[in-house]
Scaffold this motif. Structure first.
Motif, PDB file in Angstrom:
ATOM      1  N   LYS A   1       0.833  -1.121  -0.064  1.00  0.00           N
ATOM      2  CA  LYS A   1       0.007  -0.039  -0.187  1.00  0.00           C
ATOM      3  C   LYS A   1       0.737   1.111   0.003  1.00  0.00           C
ATOM      4  O   LYS A   1       0.464   2.110  -0.756  1.00  0.00           O
ATOM      5  CB  LYS A   1      -1.071   0.051   1.165  1.00  0.00           C
ATOM      6  CG  LYS A   1      -1.908  -1.121   1.073  1.00  0.00           C
ATOM      7  CD  LYS A   1      -2.892  -1.020   2.518  1.00  0.00           C
ATOM      8  CE  LYS A   1      -4.061  -2.030   2.336  1.00  0.00           C
ATOM      9  NZ  LYS A   1      -5.006  -2.021   3.413  1.00  0.00           N
ATOM     10  N   ASN A   2       1.860   1.443   0.910  1.00  0.00           N
ATOM     11  CA  ASN A   2       2.826   2.435   0.835  1.00  0.00           C
ATOM     12  C   ASN A   2       3.552   2.578  -0.293  1.00  0.00           C
ATOM     13  O   ASN A   2       3.845   3.567  -0.949  1.00  0.00           O
ATOM     14  CB  ASN A   2       3.873   2.361   2.058  1.00  0.00           C
ATOM     15  CG  ASN A   2       3.215   2.360   3.301  1.00  0.00           C
ATOM     16  OD1 ASN A   2       2.159   2.793   3.445  1.00  0.00           O
ATOM     17  ND2 ASN A   2       3.951   1.658   4.186  1.00  0.00           N
ATOM     18  N   GLU A   3       3.893   1.513  -1.114  1.00  0.00           N
ATOM     19  CA  GLU A   3       4.632   1.517  -2.496  1.00  0.00           C
ATOM     20  C   GLU A   3       3.517   2.165  -3.496  1.00  0.00           C
ATOM     21  O   GLU A   3       3.981   3.098  -4.303  1.00  0.00           O
ATOM     22  CB  GLU A   3       4.962   0.222  -2.891  1.00  0.00           C
ATOM     23  CG  GLU A   3       5.765   0.300  -4.063  1.00  0.00           C
ATOM     24  CD  GLU A   3       6.097  -1.017  -4.637  1.00  0.00           C
ATOM     25  OE1 GLU A   3       6.864  -1.232  -5.792  1.00  0.00           O
ATOM     26  OE2 GLU A   3       5.751  -2.080  -4.056  1.00  0.00           O
ATOM     27  N   GLU A   4       2.242   1.734  -3.389  1.00  0.00           N
ATOM     28  CA  GLU A   4       1.374   2.256  -4.290  1.00  0.00           C
ATOM     29  C   GLU A   4       1.089   3.852  -3.965  1.00  0.00           C
ATOM     30  O   GLU A   4       1.109   4.726  -4.856  1.00  0.00           O
ATOM     31  CB  GLU A   4       0.042   1.485  -4.194  1.00  0.00           C
ATOM     32  CG  GLU A   4      -0.932   1.881  -5.103  1.00  0.00           C
ATOM     33  CD  GLU A   4      -2.389   1.249  -4.833  1.00  0.00           C
ATOM     34  OE1 GLU A   4      -3.224   1.475  -5.953  1.00  0.00           O
ATOM     35  OE2 GLU A   4      -2.110   0.307  -4.263  1.00  0.00           O
ATOM     36  N   ALA A   5       0.945   4.059  -3.064  1.00  0.00           N
ATOM     37  CA  ALA A   5       0.869   5.538  -2.617  1.00  0.00           C
ATOM     38  C   ALA A   5       1.982   6.431  -2.936  1.00  0.00           C
ATOM     39  O   ALA A   5       1.777   7.597  -3.485  1.00  0.00           O
ATOM     40  CB  ALA A   5       0.443   5.699  -1.039  1.00  0.00           C
ATOM     41  N   ALA A   6       3.199   5.907  -2.801  1.00  0.00           N
ATOM     42  CA  ALA A   6       4.545   6.413  -3.197  1.00  0.00           C
ATOM     43  C   ALA A   6       4.408   6.873  -4.679  1.00  0.00           C
ATOM     44  O   ALA A   6       4.894   7.692  -5.060  1.00  0.00           O
ATOM     45  CB  ALA A   6       5.581   5.999  -2.422  1.00  0.00           C
ATOM     46  N   ARG A   7       4.050   5.770  -5.268  1.00  0.00           N
ATOM     47  CA  ARG A   7       3.955   5.891  -6.915  1.00  0.00           C
ATOM     48  C   ARG A   7       3.118   6.823  -7.345  1.00  0.00           C
ATOM     49  O   ARG A   7       3.280   7.702  -8.026  1.00  0.00           O
ATOM     50  CB  ARG A   7       3.854   4.570  -7.460  1.00  0.00           C
ATOM     51  CG  ARG A   7       4.912   3.653  -7.497  1.00  0.00           C
ATOM     52  CD  ARG A   7       4.509   2.181  -8.102  1.00  0.00           C
ATOM     53  NE  ARG A   7       5.741   1.352  -7.922  1.00  0.00           N
ATOM     54  CZ  ARG A   7       5.531   0.164  -8.556  1.00  0.00           C
ATOM     55  NH1 ARG A   7       4.529  -0.284  -9.044  1.00  0.00           N
ATOM     56  NH2 ARG A   7       6.756  -0.894  -8.204  1.00  0.00           N
ATOM     57  N   ARG A   8       1.836   6.885  -6.741  1.00  0.00           N
ATOM     58  CA  ARG A   8       0.882   7.800  -7.116  1.00  0.00           C
ATOM     59  C   ARG A   8       1.489   9.192  -6.697  1.00  0.00           C
ATOM     60  O   ARG A   8       1.220  10.407  -7.535  1.00  0.00           O
ATOM     61  CB  ARG A   8      -0.394   7.639  -6.378  1.00  0.00           C
ATOM     62  CG  ARG A   8      -1.134   6.327  -6.578  1.00  0.00           C
ATOM     63  CD  ARG A   8      -2.370   6.335  -5.945  1.00  0.00           C
ATOM     64  NE  ARG A   8      -3.043   5.012  -6.259  1.00  0.00           N
ATOM     65  CZ  ARG A   8      -4.324   4.572  -6.022  1.00  0.00           C
ATOM     66  NH1 ARG A   8      -4.713   5.526  -4.904  1.00  0.00           N
ATOM     67  NH2 ARG A   8      -4.869   3.499  -6.341  1.00  0.00           N
ATOM     68  N   LYS A   9       1.841   9.398  -5.467  1.00  0.00           N
ATOM     69  CA  LYS A   9       2.546  10.588  -5.099  1.00  0.00           C
ATOM     70  C   LYS A   9       3.764  11.369  -6.094  1.00  0.00           C
ATOM     71  O   LYS A   9       3.907  12.243  -6.524  1.00  0.00           O
ATOM     72  CB  LYS A   9       2.903  10.795  -3.783  1.00  0.00           C
ATOM     73  CG  LYS A   9       3.327  12.202  -3.106  1.00  0.00           C
ATOM     74  CD  LYS A   9       3.604  11.839  -1.576  1.00  0.00           C
ATOM     75  CE  LYS A   9       4.036  13.177  -1.088  1.00  0.00           C
ATOM     76  NZ  LYS A   9       4.144  13.415   0.286  1.00  0.00           N
ATOM     77  N   LEU A  10       4.516  10.427  -6.435  1.00  0.00           N
ATOM     78  CA  LEU A  10       5.516  10.677  -7.459  1.00  0.00           C
ATOM     79  C   LEU A  10       5.126  11.105  -8.737  1.00  0.00           C
ATOM     80  O   LEU A  10       5.771  11.953  -9.518  1.00  0.00           O
ATOM     81  CB  LEU A  10       6.260   9.501  -7.546  1.00  0.00           C
ATOM     82  CG  LEU A  10       7.842   9.553  -8.501  1.00  0.00           C
ATOM     83  CD1 LEU A  10       8.728  10.704  -7.766  1.00  0.00           C
ATOM     84  CD2 LEU A  10       8.522   8.096  -8.600  1.00  0.00           C
ATOM     85  N   ILE A  11       3.967  10.367  -9.319  1.00  0.00           N
ATOM     86  CA  ILE A  11       3.501  10.855 -10.717  1.00  0.00           C
ATOM     87  C   ILE A  11       2.971  12.423 -10.467  1.00  0.00           C
ATOM     88  O   ILE A  11       3.098  13.126 -11.352  1.00  0.00           O
ATOM     89  CB  ILE A  11       2.245   9.765 -10.780  1.00  0.00           C
ATOM     90  CG1 ILE A  11       3.015   8.413 -11.384  1.00  0.00           C
ATOM     91  CG2 ILE A  11       1.571  10.462 -12.105  1.00  0.00           C
ATOM     92  CD1 ILE A  11       2.062   7.464 -11.513  1.00  0.00           C
ATOM     93  N   VAL A  12       2.344  12.403  -9.324  1.00  0.00           N
ATOM     94  CA  VAL A  12       1.703  13.905  -9.241  1.00  0.00           C
ATOM     95  C   VAL A  12       2.874  14.738  -9.140  1.00  0.00           C
ATOM     96  O   VAL A  12       2.734  15.840  -9.700  1.00  0.00           O
ATOM     97  CB  VAL A  12       0.607  13.846  -7.846  1.00  0.00           C
ATOM     98  CG1 VAL A  12       0.277  15.507  -7.692  1.00  0.00           C
ATOM     99  CG2 VAL A  12      -0.506  13.225  -8.042  1.00  0.00           C
ATOM    100  N   GLN A  13       3.923  14.642  -8.144  1.00  0.00           N
ATOM    101  CA  GLN A  13       4.966  15.309  -8.097  1.00  0.00           C
ATOM    102  C   GLN A  13       5.703  15.696  -9.421  1.00  0.00           C
ATOM    103  O   GLN A  13       6.182  16.602  -9.570  1.00  0.00           O
ATOM    104  CB  GLN A  13       5.846  14.971  -7.062  1.00  0.00           C
ATOM    105  CG  GLN A  13       5.504  15.038  -5.579  1.00  0.00           C
ATOM    106  CD  GLN A  13       5.193  16.491  -5.166  1.00  0.00           C
ATOM    107  OE1 GLN A  13       5.670  17.376  -5.495  1.00  0.00           O
ATOM    108  NE2 GLN A  13       4.161  16.211  -4.119  1.00  0.00           N
ATOM    109  N   SER A  14       5.772  14.444 -10.096  1.00  0.00           N
ATOM    110  CA  SER A  14       6.453  14.610 -11.559  1.00  0.00           C
ATOM    111  C   SER A  14       5.853  15.405 -12.574  1.00  0.00           C
ATOM    112  O   SER A  14       6.150  16.375 -13.159  1.00  0.00           O
ATOM    113  CB  SER A  14       6.724  13.212 -12.273  1.00  0.00           C
ATOM    114  OG  SER A  14       7.323  12.510 -11.461  1.00  0.00           O
ATOM    115  N   ALA A  15       4.429  15.667 -12.346  1.00  0.00           N
ATOM    116  CA  ALA A  15       3.711  16.432 -13.215  1.00  0.00           C
ATOM    117  C   ALA A  15       3.829  17.772 -12.854  1.00  0.00           C
ATOM    118  O   ALA A  15       3.756  18.693 -13.736  1.00  0.00           O
ATOM    119  CB  ALA A  15       2.191  15.945 -13.020  1.00  0.00           C
TER     120      ALA A  15
END
Length: 308
Positions: A84-98
Motif C-alpha cells: 500500500k505504501n509503495e502504491e501511494a508513493a508511486r501515485r505521489k511521485l506521478i503527481v510530483q512529476s507532473a
C-alpha cells in the motif's frame, strides 16, 4: 430385621466423616497459614521455582505454534502495508512529476511579475527542527511540548509546521522546552486563503466545540463560494505565518436559511495526533526591519544678510 441395624449406626456406605463446615474451616486455616508463611518465610518459593523449571520445556514447545502463527500474520500484514505504501508513493511521485515541470515556469513568471510590479522578494524564514516530547496534561486544550526552548532561540509566537502543513504556534517558552498550541485548539485562529477562489477568511480551532476535532471557517457568508475539497493556506496578512503553507481542507459546508453565515467544517492538513518531528519557523514580525525614524522635514533657514 438384620441385627446389624440395632446399634443405630449408619451402614458403612453412608458414613460421612467430618461435616462440610469443619472441612471448610480447616482448609481455610491451612490456606491462611500457608499464605502467611509464604509471605514471611518464602517456604513455597523453591517449590514454585522447581515446578517452573520442570514445566518450562513444555511451555516452550506449546508456544512454538502460537509464535509461528504470529510471525506469519506479521509477515503478511507488513507485506500488505508495504504494498500500500509503495502504491501511494508511486501515485505521489506521478503527481510530483507532473507538477515539477511547471515549477520552473511558475518561478520565472513570478520573478517577472515581481520585477514588473516592483515588489520585494519574499523573506527567507529561518527554521530549526524539534521533537515532540509529550502532550500537555490539560485535557481541555490541544497542546504539545517540544524539546527546544529559549536556549535554542525559540520565541513565543513562532509558527510550527510538519511535512504536511501548519501544526500550531508556540505560546509559551521555557529554558529548554516550549509549549505549542495546535491549530485545532478552540482558542487558536489563523488567517487563511482559499487557493481556488482567492477569498480570505479566518479558521478557528474546533476541538471539543462540535466534537469534530478539526477547524471551522467562520464568518463566511451563506452564499460564499466555498466547496468541499478546497485547500486553505496561510494568507500571511497576520505577520506571523509565512504565506502559502497548507492549513486545512474543507470537509463540509452547511448553508442554513436561518443564518447569514455558513458553517464550514475543515480538517487540518498537518498530523495533529501522534506527530513526532516538527519544524519551528521564525515569526515574520521579528524579521521585518524596523521603520526608519522620520527625518526632520523642517530645516533651519539661514538668515539673509541685511541690505545696506
Amino acid at each position: 430385621m438384620p441385627l446389624g441395624t440395632l446399634d443405630r449406626t449408619p451402614p458403612p456406605f453412608f458414613k460421612q466423616g467430618p461435616s462440610a463446615l469443619s472441612k471448610l474451616m480447616v482448609c481455610s486455616a491451612l490456606a491462611l497459614f500457608l499464605m502467611v508463611a509464604d509471605v514471611r518465610f518464602r517456604i513455597t518459593q523453591p517449590i514454585r521455582a522447581s515446578i517452573a523449571t520442570v514445566l518450562f520445556p513444555v511451555q516452550w514447545l506449546a508456544m512454538r505454534p502460537v509464535l509461528a502463527v504470529r510471525t506469519v500474520e506479521d509477515y503478511f500484514t507488513s507485506l500488505n502495508a508495504a504494498l500500500k505504501n509503495e502504491e501511494a508513493a508511486r501515485r505521489k511521485l506521478i503527481v510530483q512529476s507532473a507538477r515539477a515541470g511547471q515549477v520552473e515556469q511558475l518561478i520565472n513568471e513570478n520573478a517577472q511579475l515581481r520585477k514588473l510590479l516592483g515588489l520585494r522578494e519574499r523573506l527567507n524564514t529561518p527554521t530549526q527542527t524539534a521533537e515532540v516530547l509529550y502532550d500537555a496534561a490539560d485535557p481541555y486544550t490541544r497542546k504539545v511540548i517540544i524539546d527546544k526552548g529559549l536556549a535554542q532561540g525559540v520565541e513565543a509566537g513562532s509558527p510550527v509546521i510538519d511535512e504536511s502543513g501548519v501544526l500550531g504556534q508556540v505560546t509559551r517558552v521555557h529554558p529548554l522546552i516550549s509549549e505549542v498550541t495546535l491549530v485545532t485548539d478552540s482558542e487558536q485562529a489563523i488567517p487563511v486563503l482559499n487557493t481556488r477562489t482567492g477569498n480570505r477568511g479566518i479558521a478557528y480551532g474546533d476541538a471539543g466545540r462540535h466534537g469534530s476535532g478539526g477547524l471551522e471557517l467562520r464568518y463566511m457568508a451563506a452564499n460564499a463560494d466555498v466547496q468541499p475539497g478546497d485547500l486553505l493556506t496561510t494568507s500571511g496578512v497576520d505577520g506571523v505565518y509565512p504565506p502559502g503553507i497548507p492549513v486545512a481542507k474543507v470537509a463540509k459546508v452547511e448553508r442554513r436559511p436561518d443564518s447569514a453565515f455558513a458553517r464550514i467544517v475543515c480538517y487540518p492538513q498537518a498530523q495533529v495526533d501522534g506527530v513526532r518531528h516538527v519544524m519551528v519557523l521564525k515569526s515574520l514580525l521579528s524579521q521585518i526591519p524596523p521603520r526608519p525614524a522620520p527625518e526632520d522635514a523642517a530645516q533651519p533657514v539661514a538668515k539673509r544678510p541685511a541690505r545696506k
